[in-house]
Design an enzyme around this catalytic site. Structure first.
Site, PDB file in Angstrom:
ATOM      1  N   GLY A  22       0.822  -1.212   0.000  1.00 26.55           N
ATOM      2  CA  GLY A  22       0.000   0.000   0.000  1.00 26.55           C
ATOM      3  C   GLY A  22       0.847   1.249   0.000  1.00 26.55           C
TER       4      GLY A  22
ATOM      5  N   VAL B 156       0.441   4.722   5.370  1.00 32.30           N
ATOM      6  CA  VAL B 156      -0.092   3.571   6.115  1.00 32.30           C
ATOM      7  C   VAL B 156       1.039   2.605   6.457  1.00 32.30           C
ATOM      8  CG1 VAL B 156      -1.689   1.614   6.048  1.00 32.30           C
ATOM      9  CG2 VAL B 156      -2.353   3.805   5.034  1.00 32.30           C
ATOM     10  N   GLY B 157       2.021   2.516   5.579  1.00 29.90           N
ATOM     11  CA  GLY B 157       3.167   1.648   5.840  1.00 29.90           C
ATOM     12  C   GLY B 157       3.866   2.000   7.143  1.00 29.90           C
TER      13      GLY B 157
ATOM     14  N   GLU C 217       5.636  -3.260   1.029  1.00 33.91           N
ATOM     15  CA  GLU C 217       5.677  -2.991  -0.417  1.00 33.91           C
ATOM     16  C   GLU C 217       4.934  -1.685  -0.654  1.00 33.91           C
ATOM     17  OE1 GLU C 217       7.343  -4.487  -2.631  1.00 33.91           O
ATOM     18  OE2 GLU C 217       7.984  -6.263  -1.529  1.00 33.91           O
TER      19      GLU C 217
END
Length: 530
Positions: free
Chosen positions: A213, A217-218, A235
Site C-alpha cells: 500500500g 499507512v506503511g 511494499e
C-alpha cells in the site's frame, strides 16, 4: 455495456461503505489468532505434502472462478478482462506453478562452509516457517497483491490471516467467500473491514506482517509491528522516474511507455510516474504518443473497453487537482460521475509543480525537461529512492551511469513494468519505497526464518584439537587456535556433488584392486578388474 460500467462506478464508494458497515467486528481478534497459533504449533502447516495440497487448492480457486474474479475487479475498477486475467489471475497461477516445481528443492537444508576445526561436522541453514502471518492486500491489484504473498506464506509452511483492501469491496467479498471453500479453514482466515477493523487486527501479535500500500499507512504498520518486535515486509511505492534518451527508437519506446503508464488507468505502483527528457525529445514524444494512443484506445478513449476507471471519488478529485500542473498536451478529459480520466500527458512541468510532490497513481504522465544525463541523475537523487527506475537508451555507458549512480528498488531498461514477470528477480523497494522483497524464491525466503544449525560429532582426534579452547588458557593454545580458525580461500576447486562421487568411486576401485594384487588375490576380482 459502458452504461452498466458507469452505474457500477457511480456506486463504488457507496458499495465500499455499505460493505464495511455490514461487517461484524468481534470484540477481539485474539481468539482467531490463538486458534491459528494452535494449529501451527501442532505442525499442521509444516509438511511439504500439506503445503503442496494447499497450493494446488489455491490454484483451483483461480482456475475455477476466473469469471467471478474478473467480474469483481470490473465492479471495483472497471478493469478490462485482458488485464484482469494477464496481470492478476494468471500472475497468481504462474506463481503457484513455480512454487510447486521448486518447493522441495527450496525447502532442503542449505549446507555451508566451515573452518578446519569443524571439517567433519555438519553446518547448514534450515528454513522454517515464522508461524501465523498477516497479509494486508491493496486495492489496485486486489487479486495479485493479496494472493501472491499468500502463495509464499503457504509454501513456506505458515498459517495466515488475509486482509483484503476495503477500497475494492467486490473483490474483498469474493475472496472472503471463496478462500474458505478451497483452503484449510483452520489455518487460513480472511478478515474484511476498514480502518477500525485493521487497527484492531494490528493490536494482535503476529509472527510476520506483509503489507502492500501507501507509505503513510506503511509507517503505521511498521509502528504496530514494532510493538511486538514483529518482522515485516512493506511494499510501498513512490515516484518512479523514466529517462528517455534522444537516440532511442521513439516509436517503440513510446509504445512501451504508454502501455506501462496507462495499464489499470495508471493505478500501478511501478507505473512510470514522470518522464525526464530534453525539450526536443519531448516534442517528438508528444507527436508519436498522439498516434499510438489512438491505436490503443480509439478516437475517443472514453468509449474504449480497454481503460479501467479511477477507484473512487476521493482519488478522482485528488488526480483532478494534479492536472493543473504544466500544460495539457494530450487528454485532460474528466467525467467525475463515471470516475473517468482520459490518458493525459502534461508538458513543461517544473519540479515545484503539485504533480511532482506526490506519487500520481493515475493516468497522468508529466514530462520534466532536462538538459542531459547528468541533470537527470541529479534530479532523481534529490528525491526519495523510487520503487523502480526506467531508462530508455541504446547507449551502454548511459545505462551504466544510471545503474551506478542512482538507487532504486529495481531498474528496467528499454521497457516498463514487464520486469515483474521475471520471478527470478526480487521485487521490492528501498528507503521510502519499501523494505523486503518477494516473487518466486524470494517469496519463499521472505516467509521463512533461516535457522543456523551446527551438528558436531565426538571424534577423539578432533576433540583433542577442540580442547585447545578449554582453560587453563595459554599463549601456545591461543596461537594454535588462531591458525586453525583463520579464514582461508577454498583450496579445492568447485565441482559438483555427482562429479565428486564419480571420482571417489574411481579411487575406491583402484584402491581395492591394488589391495587384491598385493595380497595375491586377483583371481577373485571380477574379470574387468583382473
Amino acid at each position: 455495456m459502458r452504461k452498466g460500467a458507469e452505474e457500477k462506478q457511480r456506486t463504488a464508494g457507496e458499495l465500499s461503505t455499505q460493505y464495511i458497515s455490514k461487517i461484524k467486528m468481534p470484540s477481539s481478534y485474539t481468539e482467531v489468532i490463538d486458534k491459528l497459533q494452535t494449529k501451527f504449533k501442532q505442525g499442521v502447516t509444516k509438511p511439504l505434502d500439506y503445503r503442496t495440497q494447499q497450493l494446488k487448492a489455491l490454484y483451483r480457486l483461480c482456475k475455477e472462478n476466473e469469471d467471478v474474479l474478473v467480474k469483481a475487479m470490473r465492479d471495483d475498477l472497471n478493469k478490462p478482462y485482458f488485464e484482469s486475467v494477464i496481470c492478476e489471475i494468471e500472475f497468481v497461477r504462474n506463481d503457484i506453478r513455480g512454487m510447486l516445481i521448486n518447493l522441495e528443492k527450496w525447502a532442503q537444508q542449505e549446507y555451508t562452509s566451515k573452518h578446519i576445526l569443524l571439517t567433519f561436522d555438519s553446518s547448514y541453514i534450515q528454513r522454517e516457517p515464522y508461524g501465523v502471518v498477516l497479509i494486508i492486500g491493496t486495492w489496485n491489484y486486489p487479486i495479485q497483491m493479496t494472493l501472491s504473498p499468500l502463495v509464499g506464506a503457504i509454501a513456506a509452511g505458515n498459517a495466515a490471516v488475509v486482509k483484503p483492501s476495503e477500497i475494492s469491496p467486490a473483490t474483498a467479498r469474493v475472496l472472503e467467500e471463496l478462500l474458505p471453500l478451497y483452503l484449510d479453514k483452520d489455518c487460513y482466515k480472511v478478515i474484511n473491514g476498514g480502518v477500525v477493523e485493521t487497527t484492531e487486527l494490528l493490536k494482535e501479535k503476529f509472527d510476520y506482517i506483509f503489507y502492500t500500500g501507501c507509505s503513510s499507512v506503511g509507517k503505521i504498520i511498521r509502528d504496530a509491528a514494532n510493538e511486538h518486535l514483529t518482522p515485516c515486509t512493506l511494499e510501498l511505492g513512490g515516484k518512479s522516474p523514466l529517462f528517455l534518451d534522444n537516440e532511442v527508437d521513439i516509436e517503440v519506446a513510446c509504445r512501451r511507455i504508454l502501455w506501462g503508464k496507462f495499464i489499470n488507468s495508471g493505478q500501478t505502483c511501478v507505473a512510470p510516474d514522470y518522464i525526464l527528457c530534453t525539450e526536443e525529445r519531448q516534442e517528438e514524444f508528444i507527436q508519436v504518443a498522439k498516434t499510438i494512443l489512438k491505436e490503443f484506445f480509439g478516437e475517443n478513449p472514453h468509449n474504449s473497453g480497454d481503460l479501467a476507471r479511477i477507484v473512487n471519488k476521493k482519488h478522482f478529485k485528488r488526480l483532478h487537482k494534479l492536472m493543473a500542473s504544466g500544460s495539457v498536451a494530450i487528454g485532460g478529459v474528466c467525467v467525475e460521475e463515471e470516475l473517468y480520466i482520459s490518458p493525459t500527458v502534461l508538458i513543461n512541468v517544473k519540479a515545484s509543480d503539485t504533480v511532482m510532490q506526490e506519487e500520481i497513481f493515475g493516468p497522468i504522465l508529466p514530462i520534466v525537461p532536462i538538459a542531459d544525463v547528468d541533470e537527470a541523475i541529479r534530479f532523481i537523487n534529490d528525491r526519495d529512492k523510487p520503487l523502480c527506475l526506467y531508462v530508455f537508451s541504446n547507449n551502454k555507458n548511459v545505462v551504466k551511469q544510471f545503474l551506478n549512480n542512482t538507487s532504486s528498488g529495481s531498474c528496467c531498461v528499454n521497457d516498463t513494468v514487464v520486469h515483474l514477470s521475471v520471478d527470478s528477480l526480487p521485487f521490492g523497494g528501498v528507503g521510502g519505497s519499501g523494505m523486503g522483497r518477494y516473487h518466486g524464491k524470494f517469496s519463499f525466503d521472505t516467509f521463512s526464518h533461516k535457522k543456523a544449525v551446527l551438528i558436531r560429532n565426538f571424534i577423539p582426534l578432533l576433540e583433542k584439537l577442540g580442547a585447545l579452547r578449554y582453560p587453563p588458557y595459554t599463549d601456545k593454545n591461543m596461537e594454535k587456535l588462531l591458525v586453525l580458525m583463520k579464514k582461508r580461500s577454498n583450496f579445492f576447486p568447485k565441482i559438483s556433488y555427482y562429479t565428486l562421487v564419480f571420482l571417489l568411486g574411481i579411487i575406491t576401485a583402484v584402491v581395492v584392486r591394488l589391495t587384491f594384487v598385493a595380497s595375491g588375490l586377483t583371481k577373485y576380482l571380477p574379470h574387468p578388474f583382473q
